[in-house]
Design a protein around this motif. Structure first.
Motif, short mmCIF file in Angstrom:
data_model
loop_
_atom_site.label_atom_id
_atom_site.label_comp_id
_atom_site.label_asym_id
_atom_site.label_seq_id
_atom_site.Cartn_x
_atom_site.Cartn_y
_atom_site.Cartn_z
N ILE A 28 51.05 37.36 36.86
CA ILE A 28 50.06 37.83 36.63
C ILE A 28 49.10 36.28 37.98
O ILE A 28 47.96 36.91 38.54
N GLN A 32 47.47 36.68 41.65
CA GLN A 32 46.50 36.65 42.51
C GLN A 32 46.30 35.17 42.49
O GLN A 32 46.07 35.22 43.73
N TYR A 38 44.50 40.25 46.09
CA TYR A 38 44.36 40.59 44.28
C TYR A 38 43.90 39.21 43.47
O TYR A 38 44.14 39.26 41.94
N GLN A 39 43.08 39.06 44.47
CA GLN A 39 42.17 37.83 43.33
C GLN A 39 41.27 38.25 43.29
O GLN A 39 40.13 37.77 43.57
N LEU A 42 39.86 40.61 36.22
CA LEU A 42 41.03 41.59 35.67
C LEU A 42 40.20 42.30 34.54
O LEU A 42 39.72 41.86 33.41
N ARG A 89 44.14 48.02 49.64
CA ARG A 89 45.14 46.97 49.56
C ARG A 89 46.20 47.73 50.39
O ARG A 89 47.21 48.12 50.27
#
Length: 379
Positions: A28, A32, A38-39, A42, A89
């Motif tokens: 993960i 990230q 994906y930054q 969480l 995304r």
């Protein structure tokens, strides 16, 4: 289906489980750090989906080692692909995340004490199993992403077809309704549009920024923005060498007028009767389209030219038509007519005398000359 994980001893899986399952956090962090899409914190559904997806994939992989079973149901990963699409995304980001995950797991395995105790043959089999496993998960996610993209694209195209149908409607739809339909289709209504009639209109419209289209038989209709100075050049480039007709630019609320003009010209142009190939601008052929729009009127005008010459021999009749056409094109100038025909002016005067006997006063009135000129165009 090949099951490369069956060639890895179950004992190896048990020995590597702590390292593999423990790689979740490292995966993960790496994803990230390297994939901008994906930054994100969480938190919420995003965080839960990412952490659970990685944990389940790792646990499932270790459980497969040493077994001769097929890969478990991949629908979860197909749904992951669909969800990633819905959240904006990209497919590239999704595939990159899988690649980074694979690399991180393999690095973690290589750094583990349990791996150093395995013979090379087992390590090679383990690598094959890992790469095959992740490849199948990635393929399922890519398929889900692509399915969502196809559904979205199909929905958008359906709404754009509704826009085109509204613009073709007679009487025209209200401006507010057109704006509503356009907004639903993600389309901005241009100040002016022109209708493009061509086979495969949707495909051609995809090469014209801001165009919307629908495919009809025998030719579809696209509405293209007519606001840039070079808009005709843009359309010409998109059409390439295909047979197509472009209607006049009009306000979007009067788009049906442009479409009607182009649709009238299409069969005439497709039959090769307008002397051009490729893209035809209908405004350059208004007289031909006027005649094409009324076959009975065109037949009457042809008769107006042909009837007085029926008693003449074929050669004489053809020369009379040629002389009449040149004389009308020269606005009655005998010298210009003679030059166009490559004969002496006196020859033209002699032929005109015969034409006056045939057509009488029609040669001397503006309306008569116009009817004869139209009749010559209709021949």
């Amino acid at each position: 289906m090949d099951r490369p994980w069956s060639r890895v001893p179950a004992a190896t899986g048990a020995a590597l489980r702590p390292a593999v399952v423990g790689a979740a956090e490292a995966i993960i962090v790496a994803v990230q750090a390297e994939v901008p899409d994906y930054q994100l914190p969480l938190q919420g559904n995003f965080g839960l989906r990412l952490t659970q997806g990685v944990a389940v994939a790792l646990d499932q992989f270790v459980g497969l080692l040493g077994s001769d079973t097929d890969l478990p149901d991949t629908r979860m990963y197909a749904e992951l692909g669909r969800v990633e699409h819905r959240h904006g995304r990209t497919l590239a980001a999704l595939q990159t995340a899988y690649q980074i995950g694979t690399r991180t797991i393999w690095q973690t395995i290589g750094d583990s004490a349990a791996a150093t105790e395995q013979p090379p043959k087992v390590i090679f089999a383990l690598a094959e199993a890992l790469f095959s496993y992740v490849e199948q998960l990635s393929a399922a996610s890519v398929a889900g992403w692509a399915e969502e993209e196809a559904m979205r694209a199909g929905s958008v195209q359906a709404r754009r077809v509704a826009v085109v149908e509204a613009m073709l409607a007679q009487p025209p739809v209200e401006p507010a309704e057109l704006e509503r339909l356009a907004s639903s289709a993600g389309w901005t209504v241009p100040a002016k549009v022109a209708a493009l009639v061509i086979e495969g209109a949707v495909e051609v419209a995809s090469r014209i920024p801001g165009a919307v289209a629908t495919d009809l038989a025998p030719a579809g209709v696209a509405f293209v923005p007519a606001v840039r100075e070079d808009w005709v050049d843009v359309v010409t480039t998109a059409v390439r060498d295909r047979c197509a007709v472009l209607g006049p630019p009009v306000p979007a609320t009067r788009a049906q007028r442009s479409a009607a003009r182009a649709q009238t010209a299409w069969p005439v142009h497709a039959a090769g009767l307008l002397g051009e190939t490729g893209l035809l601008q209908s405004d350059a052929h208004l007289v031909a389209l006027l005649l094409a729009g009324s076959s009975e009127l065109a037949a009457d005008l042809r008769e107006r030219v042909e009837e007085p010459l029926r008693e003449l021999p074929a050669g004489a009749a053809a020369r009379s038509v040629e002389t009449l056409r040149a004389w009308l094109d020269a606005h009655g100038d005998v010298t210009a007519t003679a030059a166009a025909l490559h004969v002496h002016p006196q020859t033209v005067r002699y032929r005109l005398a015969s034409l006056r006997d045939a057509y009488g006063e029609s040669l001397d009135t503006p309306e008569g000359r116009l009817e004869l000129a139209l009749g010559l165009r209709a021949l």
